[in-house]
Design an enzyme around this catalytic site. Structure first.
Site, PDB file in Angstrom:
ATOM      1  N   GLN A 267     -11.227 107.859  39.259  1.00  0.00           N
ATOM      2  CA  GLN A 267     -11.969 107.841  40.598  1.00  0.00           C
ATOM      3  C   GLN A 267     -13.189 107.358  40.825  1.00  0.00           C
ATOM      4  O   GLN A 267     -13.558 107.535  42.048  1.00  0.00           O
ATOM      5  CB  GLN A 267     -11.804 109.506  41.202  1.00  0.00           C
ATOM      6  CG  GLN A 267     -10.597 110.158  40.890  1.00  0.00           C
ATOM      7  CD  GLN A 267     -10.817 111.786  41.432  1.00  0.00           C
ATOM      8  OE1 GLN A 267     -11.486 112.080  42.163  1.00  0.00           O
ATOM      9  NE2 GLN A 267      -9.637 112.287  40.787  1.00  0.00           N
ATOM     10  N   CYS A 268     -13.574 106.576  39.866  1.00  0.00           N
ATOM     11  CA  CYS A 268     -15.061 106.082  39.951  1.00  0.00           C
ATOM     12  C   CYS A 268     -16.183 107.037  40.256  1.00  0.00           C
ATOM     13  O   CYS A 268     -16.903 106.779  40.815  1.00  0.00           O
ATOM     14  CB  CYS A 268     -14.998 104.741  41.059  1.00  0.00           C
ATOM     15  SG  CYS A 268     -13.999 103.526  40.774  1.00  0.00           S
ATOM     16  N   THR A 269     -16.020 108.151  39.562  1.00  0.00           N
ATOM     17  CA  THR A 269     -16.858 109.250  39.744  1.00  0.00           C
ATOM     18  C   THR A 269     -17.936 109.217  38.743  1.00  0.00           C
ATOM     19  O   THR A 269     -19.032 109.528  38.770  1.00  0.00           O
ATOM     20  CB  THR A 269     -16.235 110.597  39.982  1.00  0.00           C
ATOM     21  OG1 THR A 269     -15.237 110.595  41.104  1.00  0.00           O
ATOM     22  CG2 THR A 269     -17.337 111.749  40.243  1.00  0.00           C
TER      23      THR A 269
ATOM     24  N   LEU B 181     -18.465 101.652  43.386  1.00  0.00           N
ATOM     25  CA  LEU B 181     -18.875 101.619  41.924  1.00  0.00           C
ATOM     26  C   LEU B 181     -17.643 101.720  41.095  1.00  0.00           C
ATOM     27  O   LEU B 181     -16.804 102.505  41.381  1.00  0.00           O
ATOM     28  CB  LEU B 181     -19.786 102.890  41.834  1.00  0.00           C
ATOM     29  CG  LEU B 181     -21.106 102.983  42.511  1.00  0.00           C
ATOM     30  CD1 LEU B 181     -21.691 104.154  42.326  1.00  0.00           C
ATOM     31  CD2 LEU B 181     -21.732 101.648  42.469  1.00  0.00           C
TER      32      LEU B 181
ATOM     33  N   ASP C 252     -13.081 109.775  35.908  1.00  0.00           N
ATOM     34  CA  ASP C 252     -13.628 108.273  35.700  1.00  0.00           C
ATOM     35  C   ASP C 252     -12.586 107.215  36.477  1.00  0.00           C
ATOM     36  O   ASP C 252     -12.996 106.110  36.864  1.00  0.00           O
ATOM     37  CB  ASP C 252     -13.589 107.900  34.165  1.00  0.00           C
ATOM     38  CG  ASP C 252     -12.201 108.146  33.518  1.00  0.00           C
ATOM     39  OD1 ASP C 252     -11.412 109.114  33.658  1.00  0.00           O
ATOM     40  OD2 ASP C 252     -11.809 107.103  32.694  1.00  0.00           O
TER      41      ASP C 252
END
Length: 532
Positions: free
Chosen positions: A396-398, A339, A394
């Site tokens: 880190q695609c968290t 993601l 953000d």
């Protein structure tokens, strides 16, 4: 003439796991500390026996089961085909001590009195299923997901008891021309001379309401969906003038004694026991405890070996490396979902097709072998390293759009199902026709439609793009060089990769490729060579 006492086959409870899950939810959200009895609905089917495949062995008799299924708490639920309702009540206690000390005799007696009142009032004539009332006492240990339960199936006793006249069992086909009184019931028993539990209260109804002294009873049994009633039986039962006395019917436990049963569903319902708490070692994250890392690697190898499909749903790129390598080594179906903030990629890792050639559609024409599809790392020209250091959430695609993870997860599962329906399974070639105008436009040999390699989604445009990527000969996760190094050196190779990702670039030849690229960049062009 000879006669025998009627011996009835008692019910044996069969509780489906979803029933306990529903009880847990209702206990927490609805009942809370309210321990008043609640109405539930069970069901049973007619008995039957299966013929053994070996002529020397006896037929297999099926037990007389009373089931509690997923819709037990909805008394208006639709029951499965070929089954009959049995109304009941559940009393769920709040503590194990209350479960043990509860006056179960009073509860049982109250249920038996309900049956008797339904007989006296005639309610059981209108609805004979009231004769199969039951009581269930439970305690749900929601910390350990362990359930204690005890069923009571009240059956009225009479003095003197009922008897079978002539002790003769006839087939159903012999009774239709009889002028005698006949009554039939759905018989859950499969034993040839012993009727099921519901007949007991039915005979009490016949005596009380119609003063029947002797009657032929059709014990109706049918093999489900086969219209085979050869297991049905005819019994001639004599009902003397009787006095109803207290009922019997508490279910015995697995030891054959009167007592409650238990079921432990921690392995199915406890979040701690539905998963394994391990750390996945990663390139670029040096080892601090070799023994712990080795144990985690061994556990991960065991899990991947024992499963057919592996979903990679991690938060970082490098955490996907080891499962990717192991999946490629074991030729497993690996499905990746990654993601971004408003983008996602869902892909399946390629598995080499060992067949010498492939055919497409109905044509017998041989096609050249299709090159193996790539994995998550096949587009990289550098080894995976620490992608979490000095990055915000953000980055880190968290942090993602609210619907992103659900969309990507759903596509990942659908991709798995489509792959498994293909004749080549994980080695299925990739399809690209993403926008058919009709179902017949699907060129894939999968009955569910196309089987893409990668789906890249963009929520900014609510759009998907189908991408095909081939395996890279210098891939740091699935290339032959990496797989051979792992096969030869095992954990020692993994340890080097964790401590220094540069070793992956050396093994695959990426280091040499980088050096050659640098040399090309430093080449001095002669002025004359650049003139037009």
């Amino acid at each position: 003439m000879s006669s025998n006492l009627v011996q009835f086959v008692p019910f044996s409870s069969a509780v489906e796991a979803p029933f306990w899950h529903t009880l847990s939810t209702r206990k927490i959200d609805l009942y809370k500390l309210d321990d008043a009895p609640q109405n539930i609905l069970g069901y049973y089917s007619v008995g039957y026996s299966l013929r053994s495949q070996h002529a020397t062995e006896a037929n297999i008799t099926m037990p007389a089961r009373l089931y509690l299924g997923t819709g037990a708490f909805d008394t208006n639920t639709t029951l499965p085909p070929f089954t009959y309702p049995s109304p009941g009540a559940i009393k769920n206690t709040n503590t194990i001590e209350e479960f043990k000390t509860l006056d179960k005799t009073a509860l049982f007696k109250g249920t038996a009195e309900q049956i008797w009142q339904d007989i006296i009032s005639g309610a059981a004539v209108k609805d004979p299923y009231l004769l199969t009332r039951f009581i269930l006492v439970t305690f749900a240990d929601l910390k350990k997901y362990k359930y204690y339960y005890w069923f009571g199936f009240p059956a009225l006793l009479t003095e003197p008891p009922w008897i079978i006249v002539n002790n003769e069992v006839k087939g159903v086909d012999e009774v239709w021309d009889s002028t005698e009184k006949i009554v039939g019931f759905a018989d859950p028993s499969s034993l040839p001379t012993n009727p099921g539990w519901p007949l007991r209260n039915l005979l009490a109804l016949l005596k009380r309401h119609w003063n029947v002294n002797k009657i032929k009873v059709i014990c109706y049994r049918e093999i489900p969906s086969k219209k085979d009633i050869s297991n049905s039986r005819i019994l001639t039962v004599e009902i003397p003038d009787t006095t109803v006395i207290p009922a019997v019917g508490w279910e015995k436990n697995l030891l054959g004694k009167l007592g409650p049963r238990t079921v432990d569903l921690a392995h199915m319902m406890d979040p701690i026991n539905e998963g394994h708490d391990i750390s996945i070692p990663m390139p670029g994250h040096p080892i601090t405890s070799e023994s712990q890392v080795k144990a985690d690697v061994e556990k991960l190898i065991q899990l991947i070996e024992s499963h057919d499909v592996i979903f990679l749903l991690m938060d970082s790129r490098e955490s996907r490396w080891l499962p990717t390598l192991l999946g490629a080594s074991m030729r497993k179906l690996v499905i990746n979902a990654a993601l971004g903030f408003d983008t996602y990629v869902v892909m399946r890792h390629g598995v080499k097709d060992d067949s010498e050639c492939q055919t497409t559609g109905s044509s017998d024409k041989a096609m050249p072998p299709v090159k193996q599809l790539g994995c998550y790392f096949c587009n990289d020209v550098v080894a995976p390293t620490d992608s979490l250091k000095d990055r915000t959430l953000d980055q880190q695609c968290t942090v993602t759009r609210p619907g992103l993870s659900a969309i990507a997860s759903a596509y990942a599962v659908e991709l798995m199902v489509s792959v498994l329906h293909h004749e080549k399974g994980p080695a299925a070639p990739a399809d690209t026709n993403a926008e058919p105008t009709s179902y017949s436009d699907f060129s894939s040999s999968s009955p569910l439609g196309i089987i893409p390699h990668q789906m890249r989604g963009f929520l900014t445009h609510f759009n998907n793009m189908i991408v095909v990527g081939q395996a890279y000969e210098r891939c740091t996760a699935c290339s032959e060089a990496v797989l051979n190094e792992y096969k030869t050196n095992g954990f020692e190779f993994l340890k080097r990769a964790f401590n220094s990702p540069a070793c992956l670039e050396e093994v695959t030849g990426l280091t040499k490729l980088h050096q050659e690229s640098e040399v090309a960049d430093d080449f001095d062009w002669d002025e004359e060579d650049t003139e037009l």
